[in-house]
Design an enzyme around this catalytic site. Structure first.
Site, PDB file in Angstrom:
ATOM      1  N   LYS A  68     -22.983  51.659  40.496  1.00  0.00           N
ATOM      2  CA  LYS A  68     -21.583  51.228  40.578  1.00  0.00           C
ATOM      3  C   LYS A  68     -20.861  51.558  39.275  1.00  0.00           C
ATOM      4  O   LYS A  68     -21.420  51.346  38.193  1.00  0.00           O
ATOM      5  CB  LYS A  68     -21.545  49.719  40.848  1.00  0.00           C
ATOM      6  N   SER A  70     -16.405  44.252  46.456  1.00  0.00           N
ATOM      7  CA  SER A  70     -15.887  45.374  45.714  1.00  0.00           C
ATOM      8  C   SER A  70     -16.817  46.580  45.688  1.00  0.00           C
ATOM      9  O   SER A  70     -16.380  47.699  45.438  1.00  0.00           O
ATOM     10  CB  SER A  70     -15.581  44.961  44.272  1.00  0.00           C
ATOM     11  N   SER A 111     -19.700  40.726  46.069  1.00  0.00           N
ATOM     12  CA  SER A 111     -19.479  42.174  46.099  1.00  0.00           C
ATOM     13  C   SER A 111     -20.706  43.037  46.336  1.00  0.00           C
ATOM     14  O   SER A 111     -20.571  44.248  46.515  1.00  0.00           O
ATOM     15  CB  SER A 111     -18.800  42.632  44.817  1.00  0.00           C
TER      16      SER A 111
HETATM   17  N1  GLN Z   1     -14.299  39.807  46.713  1.00  0.00           N
HETATM   18  C1  GLN Z   1     -14.446  38.877  45.619  1.00  0.00           C
HETATM   19  C2  GLN Z   1     -13.280  38.989  44.690  1.00  0.00           C
HETATM   20  O1  GLN Z   1     -12.407  39.712  44.986  1.00  0.00           O
HETATM   21  C3  GLN Z   1     -15.731  39.115  44.916  1.00  0.00           C
HETATM   22  C4  GLN Z   1     -15.674  40.227  43.943  1.00  0.00           C
HETATM   23  C5  GLN Z   1     -17.002  40.508  43.327  1.00  0.00           C
HETATM   24  O2  GLN Z   1     -18.019  39.954  43.713  1.00  0.00           O
HETATM   25  N2  GLN Z   1     -16.979  41.342  42.306  1.00  0.00           N
HETATM   26  O3  GLN Z   1     -13.218  38.365  43.680  1.00  0.00           O
END
Ligand code: GLN
Length: 505
Positions: A83, A158, A182
């Site tokens: 990532k 994400s 994410s």
């Molecule tokens: N979707 C969640 C957010 O927008 C989690 C993001 C993540 O785990 N990096 O904060």
């Protein structure tokens, strides 16, 4: 071994076996991945940067070690995607943001150091929502990633890039990060396995910080065993991370090979499922629980009342930490620098403002403003303070639930993959994607998402396992058992159609 495409179809463990048996080489396997990336990623958009040269050089070194019968690790020579939130020497690290465009870090994240040391060729850096903020990978400044099951849909986020890359067999293994879901939610939406280890189980050193008390890196793979093998490579104490746990990695590989739930107490979390969850998601989840019961597990219902407030607490704690962490992007030290138009001799503050205005996207700005507000004097106790109290209650609920059950289960995400654009103008609808994953981040406990079949719409569903702090091995044991039962039932893994090949043709 057949053509190169066949090599890309192998799981990490299968490829490792083939390499150990001398049936193929890491260079061939790495080329197979690179070929597939070339053919398919124009459509999918899962990579922001591909390092063919670096990956092939690392593969050649792995082949030398394999032929000398001295592999650096069981995964020596198995390619991996990372990532683009993890710092990598020699490859750009953008965090999906314009503000870091073109930045090449002078150091590796500890996770990356460990991947290199274990001999895994790094194929490239995967797409993500800007600074890992989002649930669809549509908030990337470099364009969205598409779901290989249906390219009109998002892969979740994400970490949609890592999940899509693994689902489409562009890479057997990938690394994600999980602050609120994410790794697990994209896992559910793409039919891949995703693990958020215990907080402190994997070093955060060199990972661009989103919310430091919640962030955790982990494996993204197609099988439970692959996730365990990767977890073992990246996990363990790191003196460079002050929150790193000084204890051995839990016996995850052994647990993944065992997969025995006889006598295991499985807790179904009342608050994580039912109303608001798509019927096909709920149905696959219930079937999974049934399969585990038939294999000898006992099922209990547990209640975690504070989970109802977890999402709200997360959206105070997380932005508060975001507003502090992102203050370092000041146009002075590194990354983008924009001079305000029509201003002669601008001040540092004016350059900072112009840079942040141009460099940060809307979602990032929204969270910085929210966090700054929540932390401001006069509001701190009412917002940040209350959220911290909820956080303590969430941990207490987990503690009580784990007195009644060895592992907890729930659907990973409330829906299957949604259409691109569907939630883009509705931040709250987007935030709800993480309703079942966030409690684990607030309490630091480990979580794993396993593909549990397809919903009524033909799209993948994930089932989530949760375990007590530092009992990550329990996730692997229970998930491996369910994975085996599901594979027997399906007669093989459910793979994203390679129809993307036609789409791109
Ligand atoms: N979707 C969640 C957010 O927008 C989690 C993001 C993540 O785990 N990096 O904060």
């Amino acid at each position: 071994m057949g053509g190169t495409t066949d090599l890309a179809e192998l799981t990490g463990a299968e490829l490792a076996d083939a390499l150990a048996a001398g049936e193929t080489t890491s260079v061939e396997a790495t080329r197979a991945c690179l070929d597939r990336i070339e053919a398919l990623d124009g459509t999918l958009g899962s990579f922001l940067h591909v390092d063919a040269e670096g990956a092939l050089a690392a593969a050649a070194e792995a082949d030398e070690r394999r032929s000398a019968a001295s592999p650096a690790s069981p995964l020596d020579g198995v390619p991996v995607a990372v990532k683009d939130l993890l710092c990598t020497v020699g490859q750009p690290t953008t965090a999906g943001s314009r503000i870091l465009e073109g930045w090449v870090p002078p150091y590796d994240a500890t996770v990356v150091t460990r991947l290199r040391r274990a001999g895994l060729p790094i194929l490239g850096k995967t797409n993500l929502d800007e600074f890992a903020m989002g649930s669809s990978t549509e908030h990337s400044a470099y364009g969205p990633t598409r779901n290989p099951w249906d390219t009109e849909r998002t892969p979740g986020g994400s970490g949609g890039g890592s999940a899509a890359a693994v689902a489409a067999r562009l890479a057997p293994l990938a690394i994600g990060t999980d602050t609120g879901g994410s790794i697990r939610q994209p896992g559910a939406l793409t039919g891949t396995v995703g693990v958020k280890p215990t907080y402190g189980g994997v070093s955060r050193y060199g990972i661009v910080a989103m919310a430091s008390s919640l962030d955790q890196a982990g494996p993204v793979t197609r099988t439970v065993l692959d996730a365990a093998l990767l977890h073992e490579v990246i996990g363990g104490h790191d003196p460079l991370d002050s929150t790193s746990i000084d204890a051995p990695v839990p016996p995850v590989v052994e647990a993944a090979r065992r997969g025995d739930v006889a006598g295991l107490r499985i807790g179904v979390v009342k608050e994580l499922g039912g109303e608001g969850f798509q019927s096909g998601v709920q149905a696959r989840f219930e079937e999974s629980v049934q399969l585990l019961t038939e294999a000898g597990a006992t099922v209990v219902e547990v209640s975690c009342p504070s989970f109802a407030h977890a999402l709200a607490a997360y959206y105070l704690v997380m932005p508060s930490e975001v507003s502090s962490n992102l203050a370092r992007f000041d146009a002075m030290r590194y990354g983008l620098r924009v001079f305000p138009e029509g201003v002669d001799d601008p001040s540092a503050e004016q350059v900072m403002a112009a840079t942040r205005d141009a460099g940060f996207g809307d979602e990032v700005k929204r969270r910085i403003i929210l966090g700054t507000y929540a932390l401001s004097s006069g509001y701190y106790d009412a917002y940040y303070g209350s959220a911290q109290k909820v956080r303590a209650l969430v941990a207490r609920d987990f503690g009580r639930a784990f007195e009644q059950a060895d592992v907890l289960v729930s659907p990973t995400a409330p829906t299957t993959a949604f259409r691109m654009g569907e939630k883009l103008d509705d931040p709250l609808a987007m935030y709800l994607q993480d309703v079942a994953t966030i409690p684990a981040n607030l309490a630091g406990v480990p979580g794993l998402s396993l593909p549990a079949g397809l919903a009524e719409d033909g799209l993948p569903v994930g089932v989530q396992f949760l375990a007590p702090l530092q009992a990550d091995d329990r996730l692997y044991n229970a998930a491996a058992a369910l994975e085996r039962l599901l594979l027997e039932k399906w007669g093989g893994p459910l793979l994203a159609p390679s129809a993307t090949e036609e789409v791109s043709a």
